[in-house]
Scaffold this active site. Structure first.
Site, PDB file in Angstrom:
ATOM      1  CB  CYS A 139      -0.931  -0.015   1.202  1.00  0.00           C
ATOM      2  SG  CYS A 139      -1.940   1.467   1.302  1.00  0.00           S
ATOM      3  CB  CYS A 142      -0.636   2.531   4.056  1.00  0.00           C
ATOM      4  SG  CYS A 142      -2.087   1.858   3.291  1.00  0.00           S
ATOM      5  CG  ASP A 143       3.081   1.290   4.444  1.00  0.00           C
ATOM      6  OD1 ASP A 143       2.731   1.755   5.530  1.00  0.00           O
ATOM      7  OD2 ASP A 143       2.732   0.165   4.044  1.00  0.00           O
TER       8      ASP A 143
END
Ligand code: NDP
Length: 315
Positions: A139, A142-143
């Site tokens: 992701c 997300c990261d």
């Protein structure tokens, strides 16, 4: 022994399909209870801009879209509960499911909207570094932030990989895109976006042989299977965007599925082979897999459930 709770209409999963089923079921007074699973809001909570969901002319972020859908489902009385359905007995009457291995529930009708999960390459170092938060992720949204100004690699060539590569390119110094064939599966528009981003370098016909690093990613070994050449990319982040697997394991052996695990439904409906059990969204749809088609099938699931319940002696 604790009392077993009975639910008239149980919805399993909280993506666009599950919440749309909940909106329709609640408005039809089916008193739905929706269990979210471990990622409330589902896959769209891991994406940035959603520009193709009708009704948002300026686009919307995935997380806000999911919050809006949840609020809309709750507005009509859906009970939204955090919990993972870990076991199901769909053949009994009423149907039985267990949440978090412990809570037992019976249900008159079940709408399955468990979605799909990210696939991994299966390399030993990928699993190890992923589990240790060592810089392997599925992701980018997300990261990606953790790799600001650094060099990263991403595997895949579908719309997800293209979207994530361009997202990463805004944050990172350089993005290597590892593509296993000589062309991309992504839509032409997404491909053009990738090709026109100067800090994305595409490695065609290439496969990831290994990920290097003890506690964190330090490099990726990539082999071009046309030339047979291997080389090491010095990167600190490794992103995998190679598609998804439907979250249907708990229903195996009870419902008909294809060889990838997608639940099979009566064409043009959400009906599974078990009366009163309906499948909607990415757990059955391997063709379209869009938020809007998932939402549409969620609506079908609620209408099918309502019509089926109306034919039953107790409802
Ligand atoms: P896809 O299944 O479309 O693509 C998966 C990609 O990963 C393919 O390029 C495939 O290669 C590659 N791949 C698979 N296995 C491996 C492997 N072991 N090693 C290397 N590469 C591998 O998945 P997506 O997640 O990209 O998209 C799913 C659906 O969601 C699609 O319908 C897509 O259109 C949609 N989507 C739409 C978006 C939007 O509209 N904004 C954004 C994201 C997704 P190969 O091509 O060789 O098979």
């Amino acid at each position: 022994m604790s009392k077993v709770e009975h639910i008239h209409c149980l919805i399993i999963g909280s993506g666009p399909a599950g919440y749309t089923a909940a909106i329709y079921a609640a408005r039809a007074d089916l008193k739905p209870v929706l269990y979210t699973g471990l990622t409330p809001g589902g896959q769209l909570t891991e994406t940035t801009e959603v520009d193709n969901f009708p009704g948002y002319p300026k686009g919307i972020t995935g997380p806000i879209l999911m919050e809006d859908l949840k609020a809309q489902a709750e507005r009509f009385g859906t009970q939204v509960r955090f919990g993972l359905v870990t076991k199901a007995d769909l053949k009994s009457t009423p149907k039985r499911v267990w949440v978090d291995e412990t809570i037992e529930i019976t249900a008159d009708t079940i709408i399955i909207s468990t979605g799909a999960s990210a696939k991994w390459l299966g390399l030993p170092n990928e699993t190890r570094l992923r589990m240790n938060a060592g810089g392997v992720s599925a992701c980018a949204v997300c990261d990606g932030f953790f790799f600001k100004g650094q060099e990263v690699a991403i595997v895949g060539a579908g719309d997800t990989a293209a979207e994530e590569a361009t997202y990463l390119a805004k944050l990172c110094k350089k993005v290597f895109m590892i593509v296993r064939r000589g062309e991309m599966r992504a839509s032409k528009a997404m491909q053009n976006r990738v090709l026109n981003t100067p800090n994305i370098e595409i490695l065609w016909d290439s496969e990831t042989e290994d990920i290097l690093g003890k506690d964190a990613v330090e490099g990726v070994v990539v082999k071009n299977h046309k030339t047979g050449e291997s080389k090491t990319l010095t990167v600190t982040g490794f992103f995998v965007a190679i598609g998804h697997k439907p979250n249907t394991d708990i229903f195996k052996g009870q419902l008909d599925m294809d060889d990838m695990g997608y639940i099979q439904v009566v064409p043009g409906s959400s009906k599974t082979k078990i009366e009163g059990v309906f499948a909607v969204g990415d757990c059955f749809d391997k063709t379209y897999r869009q938020a809007v088609t998932a939402a549409g099938s969620g609506c079908m699931g609620a209408l099918d459930a309502e019509r089926w319940l109306a034919t039953q002696p107790v409802h």
